[in-house]
Design an enzyme around this catalytic site. Structure first.
Site, PDB file in Angstrom:
ATOM      1  CG  ASP A 136      -0.087   4.242   4.344  1.00 13.61           C
ATOM      2  OD1 ASP A 136      -0.984   3.776   3.641  1.00 13.61           O
ATOM      3  OD2 ASP A 136      -0.008   4.054   5.570  1.00 13.61           O
ATOM      4  CG  ASP A 159      -0.239  -0.131   2.532  1.00 20.27           C
ATOM      5  OD1 ASP A 159       0.992  -0.285   2.543  1.00 20.27           O
ATOM      6  OD2 ASP A 159      -0.921  -0.066   3.570  1.00 20.27           O
ATOM      7  CE  LYS A 217       0.379   2.790  15.573  1.00 20.82           C
ATOM      8  NZ  LYS A 217      -0.933   2.232  15.619  1.00 20.82           N
TER       9      LYS A 217
HETATM   10  P1  GTP Z   1      -5.787  -0.957   7.832  1.00 20.93           P
HETATM   11  O1  GTP Z   1      -6.782  -2.008   8.263  1.00 20.93           O
HETATM   12  O2  GTP Z   1      -6.470   0.242   7.285  1.00 20.93           O
HETATM   13  O3  GTP Z   1      -4.789  -0.638   8.901  1.00 20.93           O
HETATM   14  O4  GTP Z   1      -4.968  -1.519   6.571  1.00 20.93           O
HETATM   15  P2  GTP Z   1      -4.165  -2.913   6.390  1.00 20.93           P
HETATM   16  O5  GTP Z   1      -5.053  -4.025   6.762  1.00 20.93           O
HETATM   17  O6  GTP Z   1      -3.642  -2.953   5.008  1.00 20.93           O
HETATM   18  O7  GTP Z   1      -2.993  -2.848   7.441  1.00 20.93           O
HETATM   19  P3  GTP Z   1      -1.602  -2.094   7.327  1.00 20.93           P
HETATM   20  O8  GTP Z   1      -1.768  -0.831   6.552  1.00 20.93           O
HETATM   21  O9  GTP Z   1      -1.029  -1.990   8.666  1.00 20.93           O
HETATM   22  O10 GTP Z   1      -0.720  -3.132   6.524  1.00 20.93           O
HETATM   23  C1  GTP Z   1       0.434  -2.774   5.797  1.00 20.93           C
HETATM   24  C2  GTP Z   1       0.631  -3.749   4.662  1.00 20.93           C
HETATM   25  O11 GTP Z   1       0.857  -5.077   5.159  1.00 20.93           O
HETATM   26  C3  GTP Z   1      -0.565  -3.838   3.753  1.00 20.93           C
HETATM   27  O12 GTP Z   1      -0.080  -3.958   2.423  1.00 20.93           O
HETATM   28  C4  GTP Z   1      -1.279  -5.100   4.218  1.00 20.93           C
HETATM   29  O13 GTP Z   1      -1.962  -5.722   3.137  1.00 20.93           O
HETATM   30  C5  GTP Z   1      -0.115  -5.971   4.677  1.00 20.93           C
HETATM   31  N1  GTP Z   1      -0.463  -6.875   5.782  1.00 20.93           N
HETATM   32  C6  GTP Z   1      -0.703  -6.518   7.076  1.00 20.93           C
HETATM   33  N2  GTP Z   1      -0.924  -7.605   7.826  1.00 20.93           N
HETATM   34  C7  GTP Z   1      -0.844  -8.682   6.985  1.00 20.93           C
HETATM   35  C8  GTP Z   1      -0.998 -10.096   7.172  1.00 20.93           C
HETATM   36  O14 GTP Z   1      -1.276 -10.603   8.265  1.00 20.93           O
HETATM   37  N3  GTP Z   1      -0.816 -10.877   6.064  1.00 20.93           N
HETATM   38  C9  GTP Z   1      -0.510 -10.361   4.842  1.00 20.93           C
HETATM   39  N4  GTP Z   1      -0.352 -11.203   3.814  1.00 20.93           N
HETATM   40  N5  GTP Z   1      -0.368  -9.023   4.635  1.00 20.93           N
HETATM   41  C10 GTP Z   1      -0.533  -8.205   5.694  1.00 20.93           C
END
Ligand code: GTP
Length: 367
Positions: free
Chosen positions: A217, A106, A157
């Site tokens: 982001d 992202d 954080k």
């Molecule tokens: P929010 O729910 O809005 O916080 O978004 P998000 O679910 O994408 O979480 P976040 O922005 O913290 O994640 C950063 C990146 O890591 C994103 O590209 C997510 O798709 C990926 N990501 C986070 N956790 C996992 C996981 O458990 N498995 C996989 N495959 N990708 C993850």
């Protein structure tokens, strides 16, 4: 070279845009974000790409297939339940036999991956982490390092009084194969909170790779709109389509009334219809098959595919997902897919409208 992209998150902060679509598939100037990202990786020779998925995996697979159309080889790994960033990579690649890039799925950036890899090799680091400066690091993972760019501390954080650096983990890593041996198979494990601090405690060399490249982001509506403003203003390079005059890009088969006017950067996809007297003010993107009615006004907004803006409607600072119709005044709203908002309503205050809703005439009035 191999690259793993983490695309398993639910993208909750970007709902309702991500209620039906994984965040990496949201369109960025009429093209799924992930396609743009893969194009950037390919430019650095990363063509063996594994997608670590969990949320709505079929939406990604159906669109990207085996990657041949993008000139890369794509393979897919699907988690039954989220394994965290490091756990997901472990599941996706099992045992690595070479250095590997890992990306959060992202982040839009023009980071020079070739230069980062050269620095990683020169330092013989076990892990290299790209860093980016932010104005307020208290919501991020802050990374401190010494004069040789050896990482000395991670703080997730930090409280304002704890902040020693404004450089944060930018979500791009290079890892050596052996570091994955420290990740337990099938368990939830995070790079940021578990693996990297463990490696640091074990005395391993972790390289900080700070850079002032473009970095954002895309994960909130404000950031999503900011990405579009930046791309349309040329702050980061992207193919916007075929230019027509200054500050206007027009796709195939569009039908634009000659009395319509365009101000500032505007991108129209294919088969877009713009009615008489309509005013489109940039930065605005209008997706394939969408239409703007007579005397309607669209400003600083992103309309996805097959969106209808009714005659006389006013839409400003909005994001409207596929197949929705807006016949009213909408200011700073995020409208999910397949929504109808009839005339006589006023949407305001960052309102988010969930998919499939019909808002009848004269029912909403904010502001
Ligand atoms: P929010 O729910 O809005 O916080 O978004 P998000 O679910 O994408 O979480 P976040 O922005 O913290 O994640 C950063 C990146 O890591 C994103 O590209 C997510 O798709 C990926 N990501 C986070 N956790 C996992 C996981 O458990 N498995 C996989 N495959 N990708 C993850």
């Amino acid at each position: 070279m191999k690259g793993v992209i983490l695309v398993g998150g639910e993208g909750t902060r970007l709902r309702p845009l991500t209620s039906r679509l994984p965040k990496p598939m949201v369109p960025i100037v009429n093209r799924p974000f992930l396609e743009r990202m893969i194009g950037w990786m390919k430019g650095f020779g990363i063509t063996d790409i594994v997608l670590a998925m969990g949320y709505l995996p079929d939406r990604i697979r159906e669109r990207l297939g085996d990657g041949a159309e993008l000139g890369v080889t794509l393979t897919y790994s699907v988690e039954d339940s989220p394994l965290g960033t490091a756990g997901a990579v472990k599941l996706a690649v099992g045992h690595l036999d070479d250095t590997c890039f890992v990306f959060n799925g992202d982040i839009l950036t023009d980071l020079d991956l070739g230069a980062m890899l050269a620095a990683h090799r020169e330092a013989t680091a076990k892990v290299s982490i790209a860093l980016t400066p932010v104005h307020d690091p208290t919501q991020f993972g802050v990374v401190e390092f010494d004069a040789e760019r050896r990482i000395t501390k991670f703080t997730e954080k930090p409280r304002r009084e704890e902040v020693r650096s404004n450089l944060i983990n930018a979500g791009t890593y290079i890892i050596e194969p052996e570091v994955l041996d420290r990740v337990p198979a099938g368990q939830y494990w995070m790079f940021e909170r578990s693996l990297f601090p463990d490696l640091l405690a074990a005395g391993e060399r972790l390289l900080a790779y700070p850079s002032d490249c473009y970095w954002i982001d895309i994960g909130t509506p404000d950031k999503y709109r900011q990405v579009h403003r930046d791309l349309l203003a040329g702050r980061v390079h992207a193919h916007l389509g075929r230019p027509r005059g200054e500050d206007l890009w027009v796709g195939d088969g569009c039908d634009i009334d000659e009395s319509a006017s365009f101000l500032g950067p505007v991108v129209l996809g294919d088969r877009v219809q713009i009615g008489p007297g309509a005013v489109i003010a940039g930065p605005t993107v209008i997706g394939n098959g969408s239409s703007v009615g007579a005397n309607a006004n669209v400003t600083d907004s992103i309309l996805w595919e097959n969106v209808r803006i009714g005659d006389g409607a006013i839409v400003s600072e909005c994001i409207v997902a596929n197949d929705s119709r807006v016949d009213c005044t909408a200011f700073n709203a995020v409208i999910g897919a397949n929504v109808v908002v009839e005339s006589g309503n006023r949407l305001d205050h960052g309102l988010r409208i969930w998919p499939d809703r019909v808002i009848q005439r004269d029912t909403l009035s904010f502001g």
